[in-house]
Motif scaffolding. Structure first.
Motif, PDB file in Angstrom:
ATOM      1  N   THR A  90     -12.724  -0.068   3.467  1.00  0.00           N
ATOM      2  CA  THR A  90     -13.431  -0.986   4.370  1.00  0.00           C
ATOM      3  C   THR A  90     -14.488  -1.774   3.610  1.00  0.00           C
ATOM      4  OG1 THR A  90     -13.092   0.473   6.276  1.00  0.00           O
ATOM      5  CG2 THR A  90     -14.878  -1.127   6.433  1.00  0.00           C
ATOM      6  N   ARG A  91     -15.242  -1.095   2.756  1.00  0.00           N
ATOM      7  CA  ARG A  91     -16.291  -1.782   1.994  1.00  0.00           C
ATOM      8  C   ARG A  91     -15.689  -2.809   1.032  1.00  0.00           C
ATOM      9  NH1 ARG A  91     -21.228   2.017   0.188  1.00  0.00           N
ATOM     10  NH2 ARG A  91     -21.874  -0.039  -0.529  1.00  0.00           N
ATOM     11  N   LEU A  92     -14.541  -2.487   0.460  1.00  0.00           N
ATOM     12  CA  LEU A  92     -13.886  -3.451  -0.426  1.00  0.00           C
ATOM     13  C   LEU A  92     -13.415  -4.675   0.357  1.00  0.00           C
ATOM     14  CD1 LEU A  92     -11.782  -1.083  -2.726  1.00  0.00           C
ATOM     15  CD2 LEU A  92     -13.965  -2.186  -3.252  1.00  0.00           C
ATOM     16  N   ARG A  93     -12.834  -4.453   1.535  1.00  0.00           N
ATOM     17  CA  ARG A  93     -12.372  -5.577   2.347  1.00  0.00           C
ATOM     18  C   ARG A  93     -13.546  -6.453   2.785  1.00  0.00           C
ATOM     19  NH1 ARG A  93      -7.116  -5.882   3.982  1.00  0.00           N
ATOM     20  NH2 ARG A  93      -7.723  -7.357   5.597  1.00  0.00           N
ATOM     21  N   LEU A  94     -14.670  -5.829   3.124  1.00  0.00           N
ATOM     22  CA  LEU A  94     -15.846  -6.601   3.523  1.00  0.00           C
ATOM     23  C   LEU A  94     -16.406  -7.420   2.370  1.00  0.00           C
ATOM     24  CD1 LEU A  94     -17.700  -3.993   5.794  1.00  0.00           C
ATOM     25  CD2 LEU A  94     -16.463  -6.048   6.522  1.00  0.00           C
ATOM     26  N   ASN A  95     -16.010  -7.076   1.149  1.00  0.00           N
ATOM     27  CA  ASN A  95     -16.442  -7.821  -0.046  1.00  0.00           C
ATOM     28  C   ASN A  95     -15.314  -8.678  -0.621  1.00  0.00           C
ATOM     29  OD1 ASN A  95     -19.357  -7.067  -1.071  1.00  0.00           O
ATOM     30  ND2 ASN A  95     -18.485  -5.198  -0.198  1.00  0.00           N
ATOM     31  N   GLY A  96     -14.359  -9.033   0.227  1.00  0.00           N
ATOM     32  CA  GLY A  96     -13.384 -10.050  -0.151  1.00  0.00           C
ATOM     33  C   GLY A  96     -12.101  -9.573  -0.784  1.00  0.00           C
ATOM     34  N   VAL A  97     -11.854  -8.248  -0.820  1.00  0.00           N
ATOM     35  CA  VAL A  97     -10.638  -7.729  -1.436  1.00  0.00           C
ATOM     36  C   VAL A  97      -9.625  -7.379  -0.341  1.00  0.00           C
ATOM     37  CG1 VAL A  97      -9.657  -5.971  -2.955  1.00  0.00           C
ATOM     38  CG2 VAL A  97     -11.999  -6.779  -3.342  1.00  0.00           C
ATOM     39  N   ASP A  98      -8.427  -7.896  -0.457  1.00  0.00           N
ATOM     40  CA  ASP A  98      -7.371  -7.612   0.524  1.00  0.00           C
ATOM     41  C   ASP A  98      -6.768  -6.241   0.218  1.00  0.00           C
ATOM     42  OD1 ASP A  98      -5.408  -7.684   2.417  1.00  0.00           O
ATOM     43  OD2 ASP A  98      -4.170  -9.177   1.400  1.00  0.00           O
ATOM     44  N   VAL A  99      -7.381  -5.200   0.786  1.00  0.00           N
ATOM     45  CA  VAL A  99      -6.964  -3.827   0.502  1.00  0.00           C
ATOM     46  C   VAL A  99      -5.831  -3.422   1.432  1.00  0.00           C
ATOM     47  CG1 VAL A  99      -7.680  -1.410   0.472  1.00  0.00           C
ATOM     48  CG2 VAL A  99      -9.242  -3.187  -0.326  1.00  0.00           C
ATOM     49  N   LYS A 100      -4.788  -2.835   0.854  1.00  0.00           N
ATOM     50  CA  LYS A 100      -3.671  -2.279   1.603  1.00  0.00           C
ATOM     51  C   LYS A 100      -3.841  -0.756   1.650  1.00  0.00           C
ATOM     52  CE  LYS A 100      -1.815  -6.414   1.601  1.00  0.00           C
ATOM     53  NZ  LYS A 100      -1.769  -7.254   2.816  1.00  0.00           N
ATOM     54  N   LEU A 101      -3.810  -0.202   2.869  1.00  0.00           N
ATOM     55  CA  LEU A 101      -4.027   1.227   3.046  1.00  0.00           C
ATOM     56  C   LEU A 101      -3.035   1.763   4.061  1.00  0.00           C
ATOM     57  CD1 LEU A 101      -5.963   3.602   2.261  1.00  0.00           C
ATOM     58  CD2 LEU A 101      -7.259   3.035   4.325  1.00  0.00           C
ATOM     59  N   ASP A 102      -2.402   2.896   3.738  1.00  0.00           N
ATOM     60  CA  ASP A 102      -1.400   3.437   4.649  1.00  0.00           C
ATOM     61  C   ASP A 102      -1.968   3.713   6.037  1.00  0.00           C
ATOM     62  OD1 ASP A 102      -3.008   5.560   3.935  1.00  0.00           O
ATOM     63  OD2 ASP A 102      -1.403   6.811   3.130  1.00  0.00           O
ATOM     64  N   GLN A 103      -3.250   4.092   6.112  1.00  0.00           N
ATOM     65  CA  GLN A 103      -3.857   4.391   7.408  1.00  0.00           C
ATOM     66  C   GLN A 103      -3.915   3.166   8.323  1.00  0.00           C
ATOM     67  OE1 GLN A 103      -7.470   6.906   7.227  1.00  0.00           O
ATOM     68  NE2 GLN A 103      -7.098   7.068   5.013  1.00  0.00           N
ATOM     69  N   TRP A 104      -3.876   1.983   7.722  1.00  0.00           N
ATOM     70  CA  TRP A 104      -3.914   0.744   8.495  1.00  0.00           C
ATOM     71  C   TRP A 104      -2.548   0.079   8.614  1.00  0.00           C
ATOM     72  CZ3 TRP A 104      -8.413  -1.088   4.939  1.00  0.00           C
ATOM     73  CH2 TRP A 104      -9.629  -0.531   5.373  1.00  0.00           C
ATOM     74  N   HIS A 105      -1.779   0.166   7.549  1.00  0.00           N
ATOM     75  CA  HIS A 105      -0.593  -0.689   7.449  1.00  0.00           C
ATOM     76  C   HIS A 105       0.745   0.005   7.664  1.00  0.00           C
ATOM     77  CE1 HIS A 105      -3.728  -2.976   5.217  1.00  0.00           C
ATOM     78  NE2 HIS A 105      -3.144  -4.008   5.799  1.00  0.00           N
ATOM     79  N   VAL A 106       0.742   1.308   7.843  1.00  0.00           N
ATOM     80  CA  VAL A 106       2.001   2.027   8.099  1.00  0.00           C
ATOM     81  C   VAL A 106       1.962   2.618   9.509  1.00  0.00           C
ATOM     82  CG1 VAL A 106       3.531   3.883   7.364  1.00  0.00           C
ATOM     83  CG2 VAL A 106       2.257   2.580   5.652  1.00  0.00           C
ATOM     84  N   LYS A 107       2.908   2.189  10.338  1.00  0.00           N
ATOM     85  CA  LYS A 107       2.981   2.665  11.715  1.00  0.00           C
ATOM     86  C   LYS A 107       3.929   3.867  11.804  1.00  0.00           C
ATOM     87  CE  LYS A 107       2.260  -2.023  13.512  1.00  0.00           C
ATOM     88  NZ  LYS A 107       2.845  -3.119  14.333  1.00  0.00           N
ATOM     89  N   PRO A 108       3.796   4.683  12.870  1.00  0.00           N
ATOM     90  CA  PRO A 108       4.733   5.800  13.051  1.00  0.00           C
ATOM     91  C   PRO A 108       6.179   5.311  13.025  1.00  0.00           C
ATOM     92  CG  PRO A 108       2.910   5.987  14.600  1.00  0.00           C
ATOM     93  CD  PRO A 108       2.764   4.658  13.923  1.00  0.00           C
ATOM     94  N   GLY A 109       7.004   6.002  12.271  1.00  0.00           N
ATOM     95  CA  GLY A 109       8.412   5.629  12.137  1.00  0.00           C
ATOM     96  C   GLY A 109       8.704   4.784  10.926  1.00  0.00           C
ATOM     97  N   GLN A 110       7.663   4.206  10.305  1.00  0.00           N
ATOM     98  CA  GLN A 110       7.870   3.401   9.108  1.00  0.00           C
ATOM     99  C   GLN A 110       7.827   4.285   7.855  1.00  0.00           C
ATOM    100  OE1 GLN A 110       4.795   0.360   9.424  1.00  0.00           O
ATOM    101  NE2 GLN A 110       6.259  -1.075  10.329  1.00  0.00           N
ATOM    102  N   SER A 111       8.394   3.785   6.779  1.00  0.00           N
ATOM    103  CA  SER A 111       8.508   4.550   5.535  1.00  0.00           C
ATOM    104  C   SER A 111       7.252   4.399   4.681  1.00  0.00           C
ATOM    105  CB  SER A 111       9.726   4.074   4.739  1.00  0.00           C
ATOM    106  OG  SER A 111       9.721   4.639   3.448  1.00  0.00           O
ATOM    107  N   LEU A 112       6.584   5.523   4.409  1.00  0.00           N
ATOM    108  CA  LEU A 112       5.419   5.516   3.530  1.00  0.00           C
ATOM    109  C   LEU A 112       5.811   5.149   2.099  1.00  0.00           C
ATOM    110  CD1 LEU A 112       3.551   8.700   4.802  1.00  0.00           C
ATOM    111  CD2 LEU A 112       2.592   6.397   4.739  1.00  0.00           C
ATOM    112  N   THR A 113       6.929   5.683   1.638  1.00  0.00           N
ATOM    113  CA  THR A 113       7.348   5.421   0.257  1.00  0.00           C
ATOM    114  C   THR A 113       7.723   3.953   0.065  1.00  0.00           C
ATOM    115  OG1 THR A 113       9.585   6.158   0.840  1.00  0.00           O
ATOM    116  CG2 THR A 113       8.115   7.788  -0.164  1.00  0.00           C
ATOM    117  N   GLN A 114       8.370   3.376   1.070  1.00  0.00           N
ATOM    118  CA  GLN A 114       8.724   1.963   0.966  1.00  0.00           C
ATOM    119  C   GLN A 114       7.468   1.092   0.934  1.00  0.00           C
ATOM    120  OE1 GLN A 114      11.074   0.449   4.219  1.00  0.00           O
ATOM    121  NE2 GLN A 114      11.608  -1.438   3.142  1.00  0.00           N
TER     122      GLN A 114
END
Length: 291
Positions: free
Chosen positions: A29-53
């Motif tokens: 969150t702190r990185l995103r607030l400082n302009g970095v487009d952070v990808k995080l499984d807790q935000w970007h992976v929904k139930p049923g989607q592949s974590l490894t993919q």
């Protein structure tokens, strides 16, 4: 900043505990607030989607991979267990294929840097500069270091190259040039830079460039630690008195500045070791203010 200029990063970590997952999310969150487009499984992976993919795609596409190192992460990486093991296979493959190691930024959250039972850093990152985030009291400095790395901004500016020394003059000057000490001069100078590192948010410090290019006639403020007579009746008197005073710069010899004391010491009546107009030898790290 244009969208194309926004740096992106994926965070690789092990699910050690809910507390650890929350800590990772807060860093992201702190990185995103400082302009970095952070990808995080807790935000970007929904139930049923592949974590490894998700990880495979983002490790390839993101500008940086931030690796949160803990002893548990180290063990899973070493034994190629679970999602961490799969991610490490991808990362190792990228490194072997010639992808710059600078894309992968190790961050030590717990454990040790050195090999052993508590080691946190996977073997293929051994010897790589890792950011230490084990101390929560210094987390702001660590995040700044991480952000500077992502944005390509150095913490310390490389000084300009000066002129070749005049060896004969330096030999004459350096023989008698030294910093003051308590035992010889009954006072010493306290490092402003050290105090700034202890309390960076509250202790003002001129930037390094300004401290390195002082000219004759400049006035600088220094911190003096002066030896005084102890007073058993005064619990605050430990035999030393700290005082900030102004010094006028008179010259420079190598790393040392010379100057004369321009303030009247409060201890003058008690000790004759330091008086106005006395010569003072100091370094850039001692300067806490410039006029």
């Amino acid at each position: 900043m244009n969208k194309s200029e926004i740096p992106s990063a994926i965070i690789s970590y092990s699910w050690d505990s809910e507390v650890h997952k929350t800590w990772v999310r807060e860093i992201a969150t702190r990185l995103r607030l400082n302009g970095v487009d952070v990808k995080l499984d807790q935000w970007h992976v929904k139930p049923g989607q592949s974590l490894t993919q998700f990880m495979e795609k983002e490790i390839v596409e993101c500008d940086y991979v931030i690796i949160i190192c803990t002893p548990n992460y180290y063990k899973k990486s070493l034994n190629r267990q679970g999602g961490v093991g799969y991610e490490q296979q991808i990362i190792s493959g990228h490194i072997a294929a010639g992808v710059s190691r600078e894309k992968f930024i190790p961050v030590v959250r717990g454990g040790e840097f050195e090999p052993g039972l508590a080691c946190a850093i996977p073997p293929h990152f051994s010897g790589i500069f890792a950011i230490d985030m084990r101390n929560e009291d210094a987390i702001d400095d660590s995040i700044e270091l991480l952000l500077r790395n992502i944005y390509g901004e150095s913490v310390h500016v490389v000084p300009e190259i000066g002129e070749k020394p005049n060896w004969k003059e330096l030999e004459k000057e350096f023989k008698s040039l030294r910093l003051p000490t308590i035992d010889l001069d009954e006072y010493e100078l306290l490092s402003g830079l050290a105090q700034h590192h202890r309390t960076p948010n509250t202790f003002y410090m001129p930037n390094e460039n300004d401290r390195q290019v002082l000219n004759e006639g400049n006035f600088v403020k220094l911190m003096f630690n002066i030896k005084i007579d102890e007073d058993p009746s005064d619990p605050e008197n430990d035999g030393f008195f700290c005082e900030r005073m102004w010094v006028m710069v008179t010259g420079r010899n190598g790393p040392y500045y010379t100057g004369v004391l321009s303030s009247f010491p409060m201890t003058s009546d008690e000790k004759g070791s330091l008086s106005i107009d006395d010569e003072v030898i100091f370094l850039p790290e001692h300067v806490i203010d410039i006029e």
